[in-house]
Scaffold this active site. Structure first.
Site, PDB file in Angstrom:
ATOM      1  N   HIS A   1      17.285  20.152  24.103  1.00  0.00           N
ATOM      2  CA  HIS A   1      18.061  21.027  23.225  1.00  0.00           C
ATOM      3  C   HIS A   1      19.499  20.583  23.103  1.00  0.00           C
ATOM      4  O   HIS A   1      20.112  20.664  22.047  1.00  0.00           O
ATOM      5  CB  HIS A   1      18.021  22.460  23.755  1.00  0.00           C
ATOM      6  CG  HIS A   1      16.800  23.185  23.308  1.00  0.00           C
ATOM      7  ND1 HIS A   1      16.238  24.189  24.028  1.00  0.00           N
ATOM      8  CD2 HIS A   1      16.043  23.030  22.205  1.00  0.00           C
ATOM      9  CE1 HIS A   1      15.170  24.635  23.379  1.00  0.00           C
ATOM     10  NE2 HIS A   1      15.038  23.945  22.280  1.00  0.00           N
TER      11      HIS A   1
ATOM     12  N   ARG B   1       8.881  18.749   4.544  1.00  0.00           N
ATOM     13  CA  ARG B   1       7.577  18.408   5.136  1.00  0.00           C
ATOM     14  C   ARG B   1       7.294  19.454   6.199  1.00  0.00           C
ATOM     15  O   ARG B   1       7.809  19.370   7.310  1.00  0.00           O
ATOM     16  CB  ARG B   1       7.625  17.006   5.755  1.00  0.00           C
ATOM     17  CG  ARG B   1       7.686  15.872   4.722  1.00  0.00           C
ATOM     18  CD  ARG B   1       7.599  14.513   5.404  1.00  0.00           C
ATOM     19  NE  ARG B   1       7.269  13.449   4.489  1.00  0.00           N
ATOM     20  CZ  ARG B   1       8.164  12.603   3.952  1.00  0.00           C
ATOM     21  NH1 ARG B   1       9.428  12.713   4.243  1.00  0.00           N
ATOM     22  NH2 ARG B   1       7.766  11.639   3.139  1.00  0.00           N
TER      23      ARG B   1
ATOM     24  N   ARG C   1       6.791  22.054   0.652  1.00  0.00           N
ATOM     25  CA  ARG C   1       5.437  21.538   0.468  1.00  0.00           C
ATOM     26  C   ARG C   1       4.532  22.219   1.476  1.00  0.00           C
ATOM     27  O   ARG C   1       4.872  22.306   2.661  1.00  0.00           O
ATOM     28  CB  ARG C   1       5.433  20.024   0.696  1.00  0.00           C
ATOM     29  CG  ARG C   1       4.049  19.427   0.571  1.00  0.00           C
ATOM     30  CD  ARG C   1       4.093  17.929   0.641  1.00  0.00           C
ATOM     31  NE  ARG C   1       4.293  17.452   2.002  1.00  0.00           N
ATOM     32  CZ  ARG C   1       4.371  16.157   2.311  1.00  0.00           C
ATOM     33  NH1 ARG C   1       4.301  15.234   1.367  1.00  0.00           N
ATOM     34  NH2 ARG C   1       4.539  15.776   3.561  1.00  0.00           N
TER      35      ARG C   1
ATOM     36  N   GLU D   1       0.198  11.959  -6.081  1.00  0.00           N
ATOM     37  CA  GLU D   1       0.102  10.875  -5.108  1.00  0.00           C
ATOM     38  C   GLU D   1      -1.312  10.296  -5.022  1.00  0.00           C
ATOM     39  O   GLU D   1      -1.546   9.315  -4.336  1.00  0.00           O
ATOM     40  CB  GLU D   1       0.609  11.330  -3.730  1.00  0.00           C
ATOM     41  CG  GLU D   1      -0.003  12.614  -3.202  1.00  0.00           C
ATOM     42  CD  GLU D   1       0.642  13.077  -1.886  1.00  0.00           C
ATOM     43  OE1 GLU D   1       1.355  12.297  -1.248  1.00  0.00           O
ATOM     44  OE2 GLU D   1       0.400  14.240  -1.510  1.00  0.00           O
TER      45      GLU D   1
ATOM     46  N   ASN E   1       4.653   6.980  -1.810  1.00  0.00           N
ATOM     47  CA  ASN E   1       4.135   6.341  -0.583  1.00  0.00           C
ATOM     48  C   ASN E   1       2.610   6.316  -0.627  1.00  0.00           C
ATOM     49  O   ASN E   1       1.974   5.291  -0.388  1.00  0.00           O
ATOM     50  CB  ASN E   1       4.561   7.116   0.672  1.00  0.00           C
ATOM     51  CG  ASN E   1       6.057   7.313   0.762  1.00  0.00           C
ATOM     52  OD1 ASN E   1       6.803   6.580   0.135  1.00  0.00           O
ATOM     53  ND2 ASN E   1       6.484   8.298   1.517  1.00  0.00           N
ATOM     54  N   ASP E   2       2.041   7.479  -0.922  1.00  0.00           N
ATOM     55  CA  ASP E   2       0.582   7.547  -0.979  1.00  0.00           C
ATOM     56  C   ASP E   2       0.044   6.960  -2.275  1.00  0.00           C
ATOM     57  O   ASP E   2      -0.986   6.287  -2.276  1.00  0.00           O
ATOM     58  CB  ASP E   2       0.108   9.000  -0.818  1.00  0.00           C
ATOM     59  CG  ASP E   2       0.049   9.396   0.639  1.00  0.00           C
ATOM     60  OD1 ASP E   2      -0.460   8.582   1.448  1.00  0.00           O
ATOM     61  OD2 ASP E   2       0.526  10.480   0.998  1.00  0.00           O
TER      62      ASP E   2
ATOM     63  N   ARG F   1      -1.133   2.347   4.125  1.00  0.00           N
ATOM     64  CA  ARG F   1       0.324   2.240   4.253  1.00  0.00           C
ATOM     65  C   ARG F   1       0.781   2.017   5.690  1.00  0.00           C
ATOM     66  O   ARG F   1       1.931   1.647   5.923  1.00  0.00           O
ATOM     67  CB  ARG F   1       1.010   3.469   3.649  1.00  0.00           C
ATOM     68  CG  ARG F   1       0.737   4.772   4.363  1.00  0.00           C
ATOM     69  CD  ARG F   1       1.170   5.966   3.520  1.00  0.00           C
ATOM     70  NE  ARG F   1       2.295   6.682   4.101  1.00  0.00           N
ATOM     71  CZ  ARG F   1       2.692   7.898   3.712  1.00  0.00           C
ATOM     72  NH1 ARG F   1       2.075   8.511   2.720  1.00  0.00           N
ATOM     73  NH2 ARG F   1       3.705   8.480   4.275  1.00  0.00           N
TER      74      ARG F   1
ATOM     75  N   CYS G   1       9.681  11.777  -4.734  1.00  0.00           N
ATOM     76  CA  CYS G   1      10.090  12.111  -3.364  1.00  0.00           C
ATOM     77  C   CYS G   1       9.544  11.117  -2.340  1.00  0.00           C
ATOM     78  O   CYS G   1       9.749  11.282  -1.145  1.00  0.00           O
ATOM     79  CB  CYS G   1       9.697  13.540  -2.993  1.00  0.00           C
ATOM     80  SG  CYS G   1       7.927  13.803  -2.900  1.00  0.00           S
TER      81      CYS G   1
HETATM   82  C1  PEP Z   1       4.455  10.390  -0.370  1.00  0.00           C
HETATM   83  O1  PEP Z   1       3.257  10.235  -0.164  1.00  0.00           O
HETATM   84  O2  PEP Z   1       5.131   9.621  -1.098  1.00  0.00           O
HETATM   85  C2  PEP Z   1       5.174  11.517   0.237  1.00  0.00           C
HETATM   86  C3  PEP Z   1       6.417  11.810  -0.109  1.00  0.00           C
HETATM   87  O3  PEP Z   1       4.516  12.243   1.182  1.00  0.00           O
HETATM   88  P1  PEP Z   1       4.278  11.767   2.705  1.00  0.00           P
HETATM   89  O4  PEP Z   1       5.091  10.496   2.906  1.00  0.00           O
HETATM   90  O5  PEP Z   1       4.718  12.905   3.540  1.00  0.00           O
HETATM   91  O6  PEP Z   1       2.809  11.534   2.710  1.00  0.00           O
HETATM   92 MG    MG Z   2       2.054  11.791   0.699  1.00  0.00          MG
END
Ligand code: PEP
Ligand code: MG
Length: 558
Positions: free
Chosen positions: A193, A300, A336, A435, A458-459, A469, A506
């Site tokens: 903490h 997240r 989300r 995604e 990302n996905d 990934r 994002c």
């Molecule tokens: C993504 O998939 O681009 C995303 C923002 O979500 P995460 O990285 O949490 O899967």
């Molecule tokens: Mg994602």
């Protein structure tokens, strides 16, 4: 005295020069003699009185911590709960009554037994929470011994580097932080903490410097590097000069950032690009605002579900989302819903082992299979929406049916809150992550069902390119700027544009300096990224012309 370098773990970044102030070790109980039968009631009364006084002190610490943020204050809410927990006070009373122990010994031994249970937990974050037990027990023992807290009894010289075996959250909350430039402890970890609070207060801290107490004396000059975890006692003039230079560079960088922070993300030809931050916990809000985030484009929520075996209940989630909404003071916050499953399992939700977790029961698919978990989360989100500009977003959407099923639950939860007369807001913007390639391909249909899109590049990249990934062997194959990914981005952006609805990015691309001109060229007007990337992204955006970038992007995907 010659310079002496000690190494530990850097748990909050920053540099400092100051003088050692050895923080008084905390007292332990000493009255070891057993009490006799006639003294029992008086001893129990003493314990109760001390518990009340500890409560007053912890409440004061909570108020001091609330100045740093609600997340810091929440640490003390947990302590206050512990004061009412039978495992702590009830068990201490039992030891007085049945084992004839004096109150201080009873509290100390109860805490020691509880600590032992925490120490056996494998998860380092939860194990660290055992320190809360020590913290609370120490407050009670101090109250039993009737002394003032060391922090108020000792006055700190300016520029103090607090050196201690271990620091508790309540110690830090009650220290005169105006006079503290850094913290160094022999024990502790990154997740302690005290480290969380130091990060929130912008104070460097190095933990795990095992020799610090035996090597240092009060008043020694010391430098602290909270990034590398280095502490230098009696530094040579050259070391001091180097550290002064770093402190200056850091200060200048902060000033430069501050200059950009208040400027809008505006291209040379006058197009506004909104810059948002992605966060994992409420702790990150302060840093996001400091970097100039205009909102939170992705919360997240998985962080609430990790590192525990139970699930967060509605109230816990509500308080967390509300803290984020309030921390952002009416700026937009996109929450989300739980994106667990696959590679991010949650201990509280059992799922079968899967051959292909990324293609498995993830994100919204998992939530729809456990509607009660989704309902709880949506209730918390709608309740929190009464205190800020909250938007809700569903992850891993593939089809129109997915969206309709999720929206149906959202509507039913809203009606339920209304019927129960619980304060909430129902008409909040509802969006989805794009995604999954199927969602990008059918974006024109999906946009009719929602208020906004956010592209999870990302996905999206991993699914379009069929590259895991997380697979290091395929790192060079994972190229989110591949033309196939860009074409899908363009398709989703055009669908949203045609419907007059906003679309954000994002995924990591949003903060990538090579990707930003392309995304802007493809029509993206909202970028949500790791907060530290915002200043550079803004600097770049202010150099762009949308017309040129649109041409370049079209050429790239042709
Ligand atoms: C993504 O998939 O681009 C995303 C923002 O979500 P995460 O990285 O949490 O899967
Ligand atoms: Mg994602």
């Amino acid at each position: 005295m010659a310079e002496h370098v000690l190494n530990g773990v850097g748990a909050a970044p920053g540099f400092a020069i100051g003088r050692v102030f050895r923080y008084a070790p905390r007292e332990t109980a000493t009255e070891s003699q057993a009490i006799n039968q006639t003294e029992i009631e008086a001893e129990v009364a003493r314990l109760r009185d001390a518990t009340d006084r500890a409560r007053t002190r912890i409440t004061a610490a909570r108020e001091a911590a609330a100045k740093s943020g609600e997340a810091e204050a929440a640490i003390f809410d947990a302590h206050l709960l512990m004061l009412d927990d039978p495992a702590m006070i009830g068990e201490s009373e039992r030891r007085i009554r049945e084992d004839h122990q004096p109150a201080a010994i009873a509290v100390e031994q109860t805490a020691a037994a509880l600590r032992k249970m925490f120490d056996q937990i494998e998860d380092s974050y939860l194990r660290e929470r055992g320190k809360d037990v020590t913290d609370v027990a120490t407050q009670i023992i101090r109250a039993l011994q009737g002394d003032a807290s060391p922090s108020t009894a000792q006055t700190l010289p300016p520029d103090s580097v607090i050196v201690a075996d271990e620091l508790l959250a309540s110690d830090v909350a009650l220290l005169d932080m105006e006079r503290v430039t850094a913290l160094v402890t022999a024990q502790g970890s990154r997740t302690a903490h005290v480290a969380i609070m130091a990060r929130a207060m912008g104070l460097p801290i190095v933990v795990g410097v095992t020799d610090i107490l035996s090597r240092s004396r009060d008043g020694d000059v010391v430098t602290v590097d909270g990034e590398r975890g280095e502490v230098v006692l009696s530094p040579e003039p050259s070391t001091l000069a180097r550290m002064e230079e770093r402190i200056n560079t850091e200060r200048q960088e902060r000033l430069r950032r501050a200059e950009f922070r208040d400027l809008p993300g505006l291209t040379r030809d006058g197009t506004r690009i909104a810059l948002f931050a992605n966060i994992g916990t409420p702790d990150e809000i302060e840093a996001a605002l400091e970097q100039g985030a205009e909102g939170i484009g992705l919360v997240r929520t998985e962080f609430l579900f990790h590192e525990r075996s139970d699930l967060p209940d509605e109230q816990e989630q509500f308080l967390t989302y509300q803290a984020i909404a309030q921390g952002m003071a009416n700026r937009p916050v996109v929450i989300r819903t739980l994106d667990a499953g696959g590679d991010k399992p949650v201990a509280g939700i059992p799922v079968a082992t899967e051959m292909n977790p990324f293609l498995g029961v993830r994100g919204l698919r998992l939530s729809l299979k456990h509607p009660e978990i989704l309902r709880t989360q949506l209730r918390a989100i709608l309740r929190a929406a009464a205190s800020g500009d909250i938007h809700v977003m569903f992850p891993m959407v593939t089809t129109v049916d997915d969206v309709r099923a999720a929206r149906q639950i959202l509507a039913s939860v809203g009606a339920e809150l209304e019927a129960e007369g619980i304060e909430h807001r129902r008409d909040i913007p509802v969006g989805i992550m794009i995604e999954v390639p199927a969602a990008a391909v059918s974006a024109d249909r999906l946009i009719k069902e929602v208020d906004f899109f956010s592209l999870g590049t990302n996905d999206l990249a991993q699914y379009v390119l069929a590259v895991d990934r997380t697979n290091e062997l395929l790192a060079t194959n994972y190229s989110p700027l591949d033309v196939a990914v860009l074409r899908l981005i363009e398709r989703a952006v055009s669908a949203a544009d045609a419907a007059g609805k906003p679309v954000a990015v994002c995924g990591e691309l949003a903060g990538d300096l090579e990707a930003i001109p392309l995304l802007v060229g493809l029509g993206v007007r909202e970028l949500s990224m790791t907060a530290t990337r915002i200043p550079q992204a803004k600097e770049l955006i202010r150099e762009l012309r949308v017309g040129d970038e649109a041409q370049a992007a079209q050429a790239r995907i042709a």
